[in-house]
Design a protein around this motif. Sequence first.
Motif, mmCIF file in Angstrom:
data_model
loop_
_atom_site.group_PDB
_atom_site.id
_atom_site.type_symbol
_atom_site.label_atom_id
_atom_site.label_comp_id
_atom_site.label_asym_id
_atom_site.label_seq_id
_atom_site.Cartn_x
_atom_site.Cartn_y
_atom_site.Cartn_z
ATOM 1 N N LEU A 154 0.921 -1.119 0.066
ATOM 2 C CA LEU A 154 -0.211 0.025 0.161
ATOM 3 C C LEU A 154 0.870 1.148 -0.225
ATOM 4 N N LYS A 155 0.330 2.255 -0.761
ATOM 5 C CA LYS A 155 0.770 3.736 -0.817
ATOM 6 C C LYS A 155 0.051 4.563 -0.462
ATOM 7 N N PRO A 156 0.550 5.714 0.214
ATOM 8 C CA PRO A 156 -0.579 6.899 0.611
ATOM 9 C C PRO A 156 -0.555 7.683 -0.609
ATOM 10 N N GLY A 157 -1.863 8.106 -1.128
ATOM 11 C CA GLY A 157 -2.118 9.138 -2.124
ATOM 12 C C GLY A 157 -2.375 7.991 -3.566
ATOM 13 N N THR A 158 -2.408 7.057 -3.351
ATOM 14 C CA THR A 158 -2.453 5.819 -4.711
ATOM 15 C C THR A 158 -3.287 4.987 -4.057
ATOM 16 N N TRP A 159 -4.372 4.339 -5.121
ATOM 17 C CA TRP A 159 -5.503 3.366 -4.749
ATOM 18 C C TRP A 159 -4.494 1.965 -5.380
ATOM 19 N N VAL A 160 -4.570 1.084 -4.674
ATOM 20 C CA VAL A 160 -3.990 -0.244 -4.857
ATOM 21 C C VAL A 160 -5.115 -1.409 -4.861
ATOM 22 N N SER A 161 -5.290 -1.985 -6.044
ATOM 23 C CA SER A 161 -6.185 -3.069 -6.008
ATOM 24 C C SER A 161 -5.699 -4.446 -5.439
ATOM 25 N N LEU A 162 -6.712 -4.833 -4.355
ATOM 26 C CA LEU A 162 -6.351 -6.129 -3.799
ATOM 27 C C LEU A 162 -7.454 -7.067 -4.213
ATOM 28 N N ILE A 163 -7.211 -8.516 -4.136
ATOM 29 C CA ILE A 163 -8.275 -9.520 -4.540
ATOM 30 C C ILE A 163 -8.792 -10.137 -3.484
ATOM 31 N N LEU A 164 -9.954 -10.245 -2.993
ATOM 32 C CA LEU A 164 -10.675 -10.844 -1.844
ATOM 33 C C LEU A 164 -10.322 -12.323 -2.044
ATOM 34 N N LYS A 165 -9.863 -12.871 -0.968
ATOM 35 C CA LYS A 165 -9.233 -14.395 -1.032
ATOM 36 C C LYS A 165 -10.160 -15.148 -0.334
#
Length: 253
Positions: free
Chosen positions: A84-95
């Motif tokens: 994760l990064k501040p100011g940037t949206w990161v796509s994560l997959i629901l496991k």
Amino acid sequence: MLRACGGTGYKTHLGIERLLRDGKAAWVLGPSKEKVKQIIGKTVLENHEVADLCDFDNPFNTCPPAVNDKMIKTVGGENHYPTLKPGTWVSLILKSTITIRDKMASFVFALPEDTDHTGCFPGQYVAAESIMSGKEHVLYFSPVSPPDHFGITELVLRFETHGIMSQHFKALKPGDRVEFQGSCGRFEYTPKYLHELLASGVGITSRMHLVRSILKNSADKTNTDLLYFTEYYNEILYKEELDKYKGEHVLLL
């Protein structure tokens, strides 16, 4: 008093109706008075160096949240990079999703690599975003998994009947993607820095984050008092796990 006195209460010589009018005036003028205080404060500090450091609308965020953006190298020589990064949206997959009770569930999201860590410090939280009907909706979570639980992050959500994000998460299926951002929050727990830690509040997710982080580190001898409230005894989350922690530097209240 007006109800007790009936119509007589409105007679001016009693003074009750005046108190009522003064009270209503305070309701109306209250927000304006707060704005005046802010204007005066900003004006006084206009030429002072403190003015450049303070956010008057959110005074405690005088600097950005700390970010664990470093590569972590474990004893086995494995490299772990932040996701994760501040100011940037990161796509994560629901496991996976685990139903805890009718109105609560645990969501486990996979990080891009099995060796990745979230990039958060113990005590911090993350933001989840969803765009629905052209509008951005954001919900904040305190992960229950320690930051160095590599490869995944676990979140717990209590579903609200009219909560837009609650209903969105309730409908999620394994394989669905959610946008996340972090780290958030200006509290970062430092291992071995404190002798005593009081973790309290209505919810337990952020507290489990800290308790698990402390107990996972054998060199951290911080004693933790966990003060946790639920309306019913059988609604205590992670009761079996918490019972195991009794005596291991954790006092349950």
